[in-house]
Design a protein around this motif. Sequence first.
Motif, mmCIF file in Angstrom:
data_model
loop_
_atom_site.group_PDB
_atom_site.id
_atom_site.type_symbol
_atom_site.label_atom_id
_atom_site.label_comp_id
_atom_site.label_asym_id
_atom_site.label_seq_id
_atom_site.Cartn_x
_atom_site.Cartn_y
_atom_site.Cartn_z
ATOM 1 N N UNK A 84 0.819 -1.206 0.000
ATOM 2 C CA UNK A 84 0.000 0.000 0.000
ATOM 3 C C UNK A 84 0.856 1.259 0.000
ATOM 4 N N UNK A 85 1.918 1.269 0.810
ATOM 5 C CA UNK A 85 2.733 2.469 0.968
ATOM 6 C C UNK A 85 3.706 2.673 -0.195
ATOM 7 N N UNK A 86 4.084 1.588 -0.866
ATOM 8 C CA UNK A 86 5.101 1.702 -1.911
ATOM 9 C C UNK A 86 4.583 1.003 -3.178
ATOM 10 N N UNK A 87 3.765 1.699 -3.964
ATOM 11 C CA UNK A 87 3.146 1.080 -5.149
ATOM 12 C C UNK A 87 4.139 0.725 -6.247
ATOM 13 N N UNK A 88 5.361 1.264 -6.189
ATOM 14 C CA UNK A 88 6.335 0.950 -7.231
ATOM 15 C C UNK A 88 7.008 -0.408 -7.026
ATOM 16 N N UNK A 89 6.844 -0.997 -5.866
ATOM 17 C CA UNK A 89 7.501 -2.275 -5.570
ATOM 18 C C UNK A 89 6.917 -3.379 -6.448
ATOM 19 N N UNK A 90 7.793 -4.128 -7.099
ATOM 20 C CA UNK A 90 7.358 -5.219 -7.969
ATOM 21 C C UNK A 90 7.619 -6.596 -7.352
ATOM 22 N N UNK A 91 8.652 -6.713 -6.536
ATOM 23 C CA UNK A 91 8.948 -7.959 -5.814
ATOM 24 C C UNK A 91 9.028 -7.657 -4.322
ATOM 25 N N UNK A 116 10.946 -10.796 -14.140
ATOM 26 C CA UNK A 116 9.878 -9.934 -13.599
ATOM 27 C C UNK A 116 8.604 -10.663 -13.216
ATOM 28 N N UNK A 117 8.318 -11.796 -13.826
ATOM 29 C CA UNK A 117 7.074 -12.510 -13.555
ATOM 30 C C UNK A 117 7.292 -13.776 -12.729
ATOM 31 N N UNK A 187 8.199 -12.928 -3.549
ATOM 32 C CA UNK A 187 7.023 -13.029 -4.407
ATOM 33 C C UNK A 187 6.818 -11.752 -5.215
ATOM 34 N N UNK A 188 6.212 -11.911 -6.374
ATOM 35 C CA UNK A 188 5.857 -10.742 -7.178
ATOM 36 C C UNK A 188 4.665 -10.026 -6.540
ATOM 37 N N UNK A 189 4.554 -8.738 -6.871
ATOM 38 C CA UNK A 189 3.414 -7.971 -6.364
ATOM 39 C C UNK A 189 2.100 -8.627 -6.789
ATOM 40 N N UNK A 190 2.032 -9.065 -8.029
ATOM 41 C CA UNK A 190 0.789 -9.653 -8.539
ATOM 42 C C UNK A 190 0.376 -10.863 -7.716
ATOM 43 N N UNK A 191 1.310 -11.759 -7.460
ATOM 44 C CA UNK A 191 0.971 -12.968 -6.701
ATOM 45 C C UNK A 191 0.601 -12.630 -5.266
#
Length: 564
Positions: A84-91, A116-117, A187-191
């Motif tokens: 929530x605080x850091x939307x740029x984080x991908x992993x 990336x995935x 883990x990725x942000x998506x997962x």
Amino acid sequence: MTLGFVMLVHTGFDRAEQVARYFAANGCPVVIHVDGKVRTRKFRAFRQRFEGEPMIRFCGRIRVEWGTWSLVRATQKAATRLLKQFPQVRHVFLASGSCLPLRPVAELRAYLDAHPETDFIESVTTDHVTWTVDGLEEERFTLRFPFSWRKRRRLFDAYVGLQRWLGLRRRIPDGVSPHLGSQWWCLTRRTLESILEAPDRAEIDAYFSKVWIPDESYFQSLARRYATRIESRPLTLSKFDIEGKPHVFYDDHQPLLERSDCFVVRKVWPRAEGLYRNFLDDDRPAIRRAEPNPGKIDRVFSKANERRASGRVGLYSQARFPAPGYGGGQTCTRYNVFSGFDDLFRDFDAWLARRIGGRVHRHLYAPEMAEFAGGETVMNGCLSNSASLRDYRSEQFLTNLLWSTRGERQSFFFGPNDRQAIGWFLLRDPNATMAIISGAWAVPLHLSDRPFAELKSEAARLQRIEMDFLRGLRMPGVAARVHHWSLTDFILRPAEKLHTVLEEITGPGPRRLTEMPRMQDLSGLRAFLIRLRNEGTKPQVMGDFAALPAGEDPQPEERSRLVR
């Protein structure tokens, strides 16, 4: 900003601060969860150290207990705030306060940018792989575990047993495939968002809250539900011993840690100054890196676990005192036990020392004291000749003596006049070579000037003790190399029998036995044994003593035959 860290901290706050600042200085946001059991004053002091640090945040606290849902709940809280605080984080990388980066953060970020995935999380099925160390696997998903395994062990075991007996099984929620793996993942942000924002999360959480050690199965199972691509391996190096407890790393493990090529290691000793100084220095000389591969150092840990389980053969210590027969051996090296030879021969210890080398003790288990070679009162390893100390742990007295003198073969005498508690230990030890002349104790008796009534009583006592010992030769479990002759058999062919024993000790060789030790005066021995028999103390361990020559010593003829 592609990488963020979740840190679970409950102790070692100075080191946790050091690592968190290192991550933040390299552009990685960190959200820290501090165990709710930590006192409020200590927590506030720790949090105040990060005032003005925009890359480091804290989340609400949970009282965490090992193996329970609270650990997953703490991870969920910290991960939710990070996303929530850091939307740029991908992993998102999960770490503990005792974790330490082994490679510069820039290398980890570059590695994740190249994948990336990909979710890096150990995730193995319970059906096909044995993953746990001494614990439940499939049943952790089908039984309920409302009681603490650590604090209420009896109740835990009793409730598990009751569920098995009643045949109770829980229903696994639809869409969940039980998997197990290491708690430490990336883990990725998506997962991670898919797990935390799942529409049926309440049902999933309720189910896993009663699973045993859910931190090893919650994310590992749900990642299979949502991930695009999984690498079933963590980027964190964590090794466990034979009891399932994590190995702790110290300064002297640095070359080993570097060889693993892993990005992070757990669990590092808080006082490992060298490790923290080296690995938190981004200016250290560059090392050619490869794909993270903890398997490259598995051999070292396998060896450590084997040593932990079995120890070193023949070594007993406060840290390792195994049950009888556990560990693969009783003693660390070969040794010799001679029974009856010092009764039959004069100065046999001196002759034997010249013949085979090593140290030849007299009666180590004599009632008064341990008779060390050369009259020593203290042996290697500070072993005293005190009978009280020796008899307190008679078996360990011998194992310590052999361990302290390894490299030098030890020999000693043993007979019915000695403390007999060690007897069965000697017989079942494969390192022991035992040469026994049963009934040889009659020789010093017949040479004695004591009244015959006393000799008769003493003969009965010694024979009873020796018969008990010889009975052990017929018991299952005898592993020693045993050479046993009756007194009569040995006297008739002493050189042949002695040569057999020495050849086993020193190995076969071209040398023949040309010098015999001096035998005691055996004239009158046959008459003495006959008198014992006629007086009611039947000699039973001497063999057919009627075959002994009457009134003469058979040794001169044997010696002359040897030197011809």
